[in-house]
Write an enzyme that holds these catalytic residues in place. Structure first.
Site, PDB file in Angstrom:
ATOM      1  CG  HIS A   2      -0.191   0.492   2.508  1.00 36.13           C
ATOM      2  ND1 HIS A   2      -0.324   1.866   3.070  1.00 36.13           N
ATOM      3  CD2 HIS A   2       0.516  -0.203   3.306  1.00 36.13           C
ATOM      4  CE1 HIS A   2       0.330   1.671   4.035  1.00 36.13           C
ATOM      5  NE2 HIS A   2       0.767   0.696   4.345  1.00 36.13           N
ATOM      6  CB  CYS A   3       1.136   4.462  -1.564  1.00 40.22           C
ATOM      7  SG  CYS A   3       0.151   4.229  -2.957  1.00 40.22           S
ATOM      8  CG  PHE A   4      -2.228   8.645   1.515  1.00 40.78           C
ATOM      9  CD1 PHE A   4      -1.909   8.603   2.826  1.00 40.78           C
ATOM     10  CD2 PHE A   4      -3.418   9.248   1.093  1.00 40.78           C
ATOM     11  CE1 PHE A   4      -2.763   9.443   3.616  1.00 40.78           C
ATOM     12  CE2 PHE A   4      -4.201   9.939   1.875  1.00 40.78           C
ATOM     13  CZ  PHE A   4      -4.073   9.990   3.302  1.00 40.78           C
TER      14      PHE A   4
END
Length: 198
Positions: free
Chosen positions: A134-136
């Site tokens: 994941h990232c943001f």
């Protein structure tokens, strides 16, 4: 981080994204932009808190999905790969974390982390678990890592890997710089295939 990773607390929205903001002084502009970011963060947590299954043992999602401990546990997620500069592990006692501290900008070198990220994903799978990348927003940085993984592990072309990811997570859209790095990976894989075919 760029505005591509919508809702990022540290991203700065361009003035053009807020019609009429030009007439305000800098302090008011910053306050309005901060408020817009807070609203986007809240929306992300509300609307995107379940990860997308890419393949057996591999999930892709947003920071909200990474915070959703109950869902992650129900999906047998044991490892979390965070691809963001400003996000801390939400549940450090419950999952094995790897954090790649990068921003979502076209000049960010994400390619230098491809191999170690692939190894991290493989290790989670070898141990019988699953990994969330994941990232943001789960749109650019994390998507780039997952696409690179599919290319390296399954010999997919960039087009095949990106299409597969988009079919599972429609918001997927790496920034132009990351696309160039994936194109470089594809070229290096083609050269390697040609070399070993002799």
């Amino acid at each position: 981080m760029s505005s591509r990773d919508r809702g990022s607390p540290s991203s700065s929205s361009s003035s053009s994204s807020l019609p009429g903001i030009e007439k305000y002084n800098e302090k008011v502009k910053n306050q309005i932009q901060a408020l817009v970011r807070v609203i986007k963060v809240a929306r992300t947590y509300r609307d995107d808190n379940v990860p997308s299954l890419i393949e057996q043992g591999l999930y892709l999602g947003s920071v909200a999905a990474a915070s959703n401990k109950n869902v992650l546990k129900s999906y047998n997620v044991t490892h979390i790969l965070t691809v963001a500069s400003s996000l801390r592990p939400a549940h450090p006692d419950d999952f094995v974390y790897k954090v790649v501290r990068v921003v979502d900008k076209e000049d960010t070198n994400l390619e230098m982390y491809f191999d170690e990220c692939v190894d991290f994903i493989d290790e989670a799978k070898r141990q019988g678990g699953s990994v969330l990348v994941h990232c943001f927003v789960g749109k650019s940085r994390s998507v780039t890592i997952v696409v690179a993984y599919l290319m390296k592990k399954h010999g997919m072309t960039l087009a095949q890997a990106l299409q597969h990811v988009k079919s599972k997570r429609p918001v997927a859209s790496p920034n132009a710089g990351f696309i160039r790095q994936l194109q470089d990976l594809e070229k290096s894989m083609q050269v390697s295939d040609q070399f070993f075919s002799f």
